[in-house]
Design a protein around this motif. Sequence first.
Motif, PDB file in Angstrom:
ATOM      1  N   SER A  19       0.853  -1.186   0.000  1.00  0.00           N
ATOM      2  CA  SER A  19       0.000   0.000   0.000  1.00  0.00           C
ATOM      3  C   SER A  19       0.886   1.233   0.000  1.00  0.00           C
ATOM      4  O   SER A  19       1.794   1.354   0.831  1.00  0.00           O
ATOM      5  N   GLN A  20       0.658   2.140  -0.955  1.00  0.00           N
ATOM      6  CA  GLN A  20       1.533   3.293  -1.094  1.00  0.00           C
ATOM      7  C   GLN A  20       0.753   4.600  -1.132  1.00  0.00           C
ATOM      8  O   GLN A  20      -0.341   4.666  -1.694  1.00  0.00           O
ATOM      9  N   THR A  21       1.347   5.615  -0.523  1.00  0.00           N
ATOM     10  CA  THR A  21       0.867   6.986  -0.660  1.00  0.00           C
ATOM     11  C   THR A  21       1.940   7.757  -1.394  1.00  0.00           C
ATOM     12  O   THR A  21       3.085   7.845  -0.926  1.00  0.00           O
ATOM     13  N   ARG A  22       1.587   8.296  -2.559  1.00  0.00           N
ATOM     14  CA  ARG A  22       2.574   8.969  -3.398  1.00  0.00           C
ATOM     15  C   ARG A  22       2.267  10.464  -3.475  1.00  0.00           C
ATOM     16  O   ARG A  22       1.126  10.898  -3.407  1.00  0.00           O
ATOM     17  N   TYR A  23       3.350  11.216  -3.680  1.00  0.00           N
ATOM     18  CA  TYR A  23       3.256  12.667  -3.739  1.00  0.00           C
ATOM     19  C   TYR A  23       3.985  13.178  -4.983  1.00  0.00           C
ATOM     20  O   TYR A  23       4.853  12.495  -5.536  1.00  0.00           O
ATOM     21  N   THR A  38       7.818  26.253  -4.041  1.00  0.00           N
ATOM     22  CA  THR A  38       7.606  24.811  -4.113  1.00  0.00           C
ATOM     23  C   THR A  38       6.107  24.530  -4.089  1.00  0.00           C
ATOM     24  O   THR A  38       5.370  25.140  -3.313  1.00  0.00           O
ATOM     25  N   ILE A  39       5.677  23.609  -4.946  1.00  0.00           N
ATOM     26  CA  ILE A  39       4.271  23.203  -5.008  1.00  0.00           C
ATOM     27  C   ILE A  39       4.223  21.697  -4.759  1.00  0.00           C
ATOM     28  O   ILE A  39       4.839  20.914  -5.481  1.00  0.00           O
ATOM     29  N   THR A  40       3.496  21.293  -3.722  1.00  0.00           N
ATOM     30  CA  THR A  40       3.444  19.887  -3.327  1.00  0.00           C
ATOM     31  C   THR A  40       2.000  19.417  -3.243  1.00  0.00           C
ATOM     32  O   THR A  40       1.094  20.203  -2.943  1.00  0.00           O
ATOM     33  N   GLY A  41       1.786  18.128  -3.507  1.00  0.00           N
ATOM     34  CA  GLY A  41       0.447  17.572  -3.403  1.00  0.00           C
ATOM     35  C   GLY A  41       0.458  16.069  -3.593  1.00  0.00           C
ATOM     36  O   GLY A  41       1.514  15.448  -3.773  1.00  0.00           O
ATOM     37  N   TYR A  42      -0.718  15.487  -3.554  1.00  0.00           N
ATOM     38  CA  TYR A  42      -0.852  14.046  -3.760  1.00  0.00           C
ATOM     39  C   TYR A  42      -0.762  13.723  -5.252  1.00  0.00           C
ATOM     40  O   TYR A  42      -1.402  14.371  -6.082  1.00  0.00           O
TER      41      TYR A  42
END
Length: 204
Positions: A19-23, A38-42
């Motif tokens: 099971s993975q959560t990626r960004y 910087t712009i970060t999200g799922y």
Amino acid sequence: MSSLVNVTGKDIALVNQHSQTRYSMLRVINREKNTVCTITGYYISGGVEIDEASNIRRTANVTMTVFNDDLTNLAYLYMNYYIRLYEGIEDNDTMRVTWYLQGTFIINQSSIKFNKDTKTLSFTLSDLMTDLTGDRAGVLHAYSSITKNSQRIDDVMKNVLKICGVEDYDITPICVTRKSFNWWDEKQSEEDFFVPYDLEFSAG
């Protein structure tokens, strides 16, 4: 907490988590390679494609959900800046996100789409060759045939890059490999770095 790492056994185990959560992370940088924001999200979908037959080797297509804290930074996504694209994977045990650099890219066209209701950002990027091919006012296409002789190879390479407006490069002449080389003969040493005869290059 995050880290930038080289691929190790731990990274392989991280990628193989059931099971993975990626960004996704976009580091917007200026021409001097300084970070603007910087712009970060799922991460939702997309990836990087490599085409060895094209002048533009790498392209990226990504869809992501932007975090609230970075929404105002979307205003910096325009063509004067470069984009360093990272993919992040969260460790299920430590909740630590490890970031993997996918490459440095350019916004090549009006390909950015943002849905304010879902906060979904979609975009297409091209590698830095886009600055040279004419797609973004580059000039390499105007020099489709380049002939040089009796000049230092490293100088020829640097001159071509300067013509195209590229100033960030690292070009160093390799050492001589001849079996009987006279290190005390400066003329012989210099001539070993020359282009031996006329060479013609296409823009690719």
